[in-house]
Write a protein that holds these residues in place. Structure first.
Motif, mmCIF file in Angstrom:
data_model
loop_
_atom_site.group_PDB
_atom_site.id
_atom_site.type_symbol
_atom_site.label_atom_id
_atom_site.label_comp_id
_atom_site.label_asym_id
_atom_site.label_seq_id
_atom_site.Cartn_x
_atom_site.Cartn_y
_atom_site.Cartn_z
ATOM 1 N N THR A 86 -5.456 -10.975 0.317
ATOM 2 C CA THR A 86 -4.651 -10.388 1.394
ATOM 3 C C THR A 86 -3.540 -9.510 0.850
ATOM 4 O O THR A 86 -3.097 -8.567 1.520
ATOM 5 C CB THR A 86 -4.031 -11.489 2.278
ATOM 6 N N LEU A 87 -3.094 -9.784 -0.376
ATOM 7 C CA LEU A 87 -2.027 -8.978 -0.983
ATOM 8 C C LEU A 87 -2.571 -7.754 -1.709
ATOM 9 O O LEU A 87 -1.837 -6.778 -1.899
ATOM 10 C CB LEU A 87 -1.240 -9.823 -1.995
ATOM 11 N N SER A 88 -3.823 -7.782 -2.107
ATOM 12 C CA SER A 88 -4.357 -6.744 -2.991
ATOM 13 C C SER A 88 -4.472 -5.408 -2.272
ATOM 14 O O SER A 88 -4.754 -5.350 -1.073
ATOM 15 C CB SER A 88 -5.718 -7.161 -3.547
ATOM 16 N N PRO A 89 -4.259 -4.308 -2.992
ATOM 17 C CA PRO A 89 -4.395 -2.963 -2.391
ATOM 18 C C PRO A 89 -5.830 -2.703 -1.945
ATOM 19 O O PRO A 89 -6.786 -3.227 -2.526
ATOM 20 C CB PRO A 89 -3.988 -2.023 -3.532
ATOM 21 N N ALA A 90 -5.972 -1.868 -0.935
ATOM 22 C CA ALA A 90 -7.303 -1.569 -0.400
ATOM 23 C C ALA A 90 -8.185 -0.865 -1.421
ATOM 24 O O ALA A 90 -9.415 -0.982 -1.373
ATOM 25 C CB ALA A 90 -7.169 -0.720 0.860
ATOM 26 N N ASP A 91 -7.572 -0.126 -2.353
ATOM 27 C CA ASP A 91 -8.378 0.628 -3.319
ATOM 28 C C ASP A 91 -8.613 -0.129 -4.622
ATOM 29 O O ASP A 91 -9.138 0.438 -5.579
ATOM 30 C CB ASP A 91 -7.725 1.983 -3.620
ATOM 31 N N LEU A 147 -0.324 5.433 5.718
ATOM 32 C CA LEU A 147 -0.759 6.239 4.574
ATOM 33 C C LEU A 147 0.308 6.253 3.483
ATOM 34 O O LEU A 147 -0.006 6.173 2.286
ATOM 35 C CB LEU A 147 -1.070 7.673 5.020
ATOM 36 N N VAL A 148 1.568 6.358 3.885
ATOM 37 C CA VAL A 148 2.656 6.313 2.909
ATOM 38 C C VAL A 148 2.664 4.962 2.210
ATOM 39 O O VAL A 148 2.785 4.869 0.979
ATOM 40 C CB VAL A 148 4.017 6.580 3.590
ATOM 41 N N SER A 149 2.520 3.899 3.001
ATOM 42 C CA SER A 149 2.510 2.555 2.427
ATOM 43 C C SER A 149 1.326 2.364 1.482
ATOM 44 O O SER A 149 1.463 1.767 0.408
ATOM 45 C CB SER A 149 2.457 1.517 3.550
ATOM 46 N N ALA A 162 0.717 1.030 -2.594
ATOM 47 C CA ALA A 162 0.243 -0.352 -2.449
ATOM 48 C C ALA A 162 0.067 -1.035 -3.801
ATOM 49 O O ALA A 162 0.374 -2.220 -3.944
ATOM 50 C CB ALA A 162 -1.063 -0.369 -1.670
ATOM 51 N N SER A 163 -0.436 -0.312 -4.788
ATOM 52 C CA SER A 163 -0.665 -0.932 -6.095
ATOM 53 C C SER A 163 0.648 -1.352 -6.732
ATOM 54 O O SER A 163 0.742 -2.427 -7.343
ATOM 55 C CB SER A 163 -1.412 0.027 -7.017
#
Length: 814
Positions: free
Chosen positions: A350-355, A677-679, A683-684
């Protein structure tokens, strides 16, 4: 075996005899081993696990490079030349992004698709989950249209229906036969696609355009060929193409060749290994804490050890017995940690970046289980060996005669306990410094303005079928119908369209010439991001026009070409001049007459890719003046932005509704607020900061517990001395000063060692930071101050308790 069984039962009795100690140790070990297991499962999935392809070590990713770009795409003519002239690649494949509207199968939906070399799946060795993958014959122009679906789309949209194979679906108004479904774990770098169709370069309209670079390339090395050899081979081809076609290829430099694994993992490799090392330090602190607890237990059992020695027990047997207790604790703690890792994995996801690539593959497989088991055994030996050796290295006569710990509590025992606490404090300081640098770096990133106002701003991607939107007037008519419908939605302030939005990961660059300043060589031709936007785009995005004017409805396809440049482009080519009235000569397609665009305004600079980048030179042109030759490409990948006076809560459904009202076959995808998008762009770094902060706080808590434990033991050990001091007139402040002073000497030594270690090791994380020096003095001083405050509190509690000692009771203490 009988002896081992007896020693195991004895060890179990000893653990049950002290349930408080056992539960504390199990909980500490469970958390430490569990955190390491979860982090290793992530590293295993992303970095260690081989790609699900045939001979993955021979697969490579190839980036074209330019004098002004370190990552660029390939054109079809250049791809063909590299394919035909190379000596090191067994096969080569390419793909380009493609937006596809799925219709005639329920509600219309925009899908992210790719056009890919049909041999790519055979080259990768991919077996379809259903049906078949694309094959080389599918690339032939005379073949019928075919498509393969990703496993996720197949399950989500079609319910995993195996009967879909062989049936047709409608994409962008054309019928495609579904021939297969890709496996769940299939991944290609730099794209998140849902449908794939053959590239068919022989009939692509850009087949002869050497300057039209839109293809990403990957390949398979020939047997025995290294990445370095392939790079040298492709570099020599680049030299020939640069000389052969100086206009289109004049900026070419040697291609970058990476293993496919490295391209997929990207910059996450360094960050994940750094975080794995950080959580490993937490486990070392856990070991030091438990070693101190074991030393305290051994001190309390010194007479028992002495008696067993007197009865004939060898030192080796006593060490083995002590180690057995430690191993039982660590194995039980490891089992608890493995169970905690099941929950921790979901929390980490749940914490990990989408990419973060392949993150959904992170699981507790056999390799992770063996890691957890090995770690448990290693931990038991680490925290059990030193106390076992120290506990058995005592004087039999003294231990049978002396009270309060006997010879075990001499200088050697005290030095060992203090050394363990110093190590805990030092490691905690190192982690806190790292966390502090990450937090400060992330804070700096968050404070950067992206160049536009992201609040209350919704974005959407739209694909218009080229069969019906191949001309600029069609595109203009579509937007003229859509814009007023969206503008009439309650709460909407303004609407705009563009071919690409900031922070959307779209890289659209075009070369241009400043009129009157021709470049000396083709390689000197400047380039900039180009954006076609509708009137009102700057107002909707809240990008300021700092000079000149905005676009108007009068800037249509019948008017003279106009452009708005950003401040970065203005500063580079007109540093001390007013650029208004200057002309840009832009060639969107090679061998076509350049489009003459007069500069009518200067806009504020925006961040196109990352917040921490230097703004990229950009020019904007009106949507109505999109050149006919690129209208179809623009229509296939168009973005809509809607600004409201309130939060964009339920606007996604409204946007879809109005799109269907204009064209029932059109839908939107990637409906996200610009704030999202900014967030996502940071994210990483948020992920790194959050995890390292959690690890550092856990380390601080463990270190403070270690200081508290040592000082409490110090008070217990010197109870008689304290009682005597009080009886002789010592005040409470004197006792507190004595005990706190003892603790702070250990603390200061640990802090100094930790800060020195951090000063050296933080050099390794320089690439993970933004706007912060790895030796940032404020961070180092803050960490030192925080640790001193926490240590003072940890020392003060037992010191305060020592002032309550009754002298008569203390003098009888043994």
């Amino acid at each position: 075996m009988e002896t081992l069984w007896q020693e195991t039962r004895y060890a179990w009795r000893m653990l049950l005899k002290k349930p408080g100690f056992t539960l504390t140790a199990l909980l500490t070990l469970g958390l430490g081993i569990g955190a390491n297991t979860v982090m290793f499962s992530l590293v295993n999935a992303v970095i260690l696990r081989k790609l699900p392809f045939k001979d993955p070590n021979r697969l490579v990713w190839v980036w074209s490079t330019r004098t002004d770009r370190d990552k660029a795409f390939f054109s079809i003519p250049n791809l063909i030349d590299y394919r035909d002239q190379n000596q090191t690649l067994e096969e080569i494949a390419a793909f380009g992004n493609w937006g596809a509207n799925l219709t005639a199968a329920g509600d219309p939906e925009r899908l992210q698709g790719i056009r890919i070399s049909a041999n790519a799946f055979q080259m990768l060795g991919v077996e379809a989950a259903a049906g078949r993958p694309l094959v080389a014959e599918d690339d032939q122009a005379n073949q019928s249209r075919v498509v393969v679906l990703t496993h996720g789309l197949w399950r989500r949209r079609f319910g995993g229906d195996p009967g879909l194979i062989g049936k047709s679906i409608t994409l962008n108004g054309d019928s495609y036969s579904v021939v297969g479904v890709l496996p769940p774990a299939f991944v290609i770098p730099n794209t998140d696609f849902e449908v794939a169709v053959p590239l068919r370069i022989e009939v692509d309209p850009r087949r002869s355009e050497r300057g039209s670079n839109f293809l990403r390339v990957f390949a398979r090395l020939k047997q025995g060929v290294t990445v370095q050899q392939a790079r040298a081979d492709l570099s020599s081809i680049t030299d020939r193409l640069r000389q052969q076609y100086p206009d289109a290829n004049g900026k070419f430099t040697a291609p970058v060749v990476l293993s496919l694994q490295d391209e997929i993992v990207g910059s996450y490799r360094t960050a994940l290994l750094f975080l794995l090392g950080a959580v490993g330090l937490v486990l070392i602190i856990v070991c030091a804490n438990l070693a101190n607890l074991q030393l305290a237990r051994a001190s309390a059992r010194h007479k028992d050890i002495a008696i067993r020695t007197a009865l004939g027990a060898t030192r080796a047997k006593l060490i083995r017995q002590s180690l057995l207790e430690s191993l039982m604790l660590s194995l039980l703690g490891g089992a608890m940690g493995f169970l905690l890792a099941v929950w921790g994995r979901d929390f980490l996801l749940t914490l990990s970046p989408a990419d973060l690539p392949r993150v959904r593959e992170a699981g507790l497989d056999l390799r992770v289980l063996l890691f957890s088991l090995t770690l448990s055994v290693f931990t038991g030996v680490v925290f059990g060996l030193a106390p076992a050796i120290r506990a058995t290295a005592t004087s039999l006569g003294l231990d049978l005669k002396e009270g309060a710990g006997g010879s075990f509590n001499g200088r050697a025992g005290t030095r060992l306990r203090n050394s363990l606490v110093v190590a805990e404090i030092a490691l905690s300081a190192m982690l806190l410094v790292g966390a502090g640098l990450f937090i400060k770096s992330f804070s700096r990133l968050q404070s950067i303005s992206p160049g536009f106002e992201p609040d209350n701003l919704l974005s959407a991607r739209v694909s218009l079928p080229s069969s019906r939107y191949s001309k600029s007037e069609h595109l203009k008519l579509f937007y003229e119908k859509l814009e007023p419908r969206l503008a009439d939605v309650p709460g909407v302030e303004s609407v705009a369209a563009a071919n690409a939005l900031p922070l959307s990961a779209q890289n659209i660059r075009t070369e241009f010439i400043v009129a009157g300043r021709p470049p000396l060589r083709p390689s000197d031709t400047p380039a900039a991001q180009d954006r076609f936007v509708s009137p009102g785009y700057f107002r909707t995005m809240k990008i300021p026009i700092v000079r000149g004017r905005d676009f108007t409805a009068a800037d249509d396809d019948h008017a003279a070409g106009v452009a708005i440049i950003d401040e970065t482009l203005a500063a580079r080519y007109w540093p001390n001049e007013n650029p208004i009235g200057a002309h840009l000569l832009v060639s969107f397609v090679e061998k076509q007459k350049p489009l003459d665009m007069e500069v009518v305004g200067v806009a504020g600079a925006v961040k196109h890719f990352e917040l921490n980048e230097d703004p990229t030179p950009t020019f904007y042109a009106p949507l109505s003046q999109v050149p006919p030759i690129i209208t179809a490409n623009f229509a296939n990948n168009m973005s809509i932005v809607v600004r409201g006076s309130v939060a964009t809560g339920n606007w996604s459904s409204l946007v879809r509704r109005e799109l269907r009202a204009v064209d029932p076959d059109i839908s939107a995808s990637n409906l996200k607020t610009m704030k999202e998008l900014v967030s996502a762009s940071i994210a990483s770094r948020r992920f790194n900061s959050m995890l390292l902060t959690v690890f550092a706080l856990a380390a601080l808590l463990l270190a403070s517990a270690g200081v508290y434990g040592v000082i409490s033991f110090f008070v217990t050990q010197r109870t008689r001395e304290i009682g005597l001091r009080v009886a002789l007139g010592a005040q409470s402040t004197d006792v507190i000063r004595l005990i706190v002073g003892q603790g702070m000497r250990i603390t200061v030594l640990g802090i100094v060692a930790g800060l020195l270690g951090a000063f050296a090791l933080t050099r390794l994380m320089s690439n993970l930071l933004y706007g912060v020096s790895t030796s940032d003095p404020i961070t180092f001083v803050t960490v030192a101050g925080l640790m001193i405050v926490v240590a003072l509190l940890a020392c003060y509690i037992p010191a305060r308790r020592a002032t309550k000692v009754d002298p008569l009771t203390a003098l009888r203490y043994e």
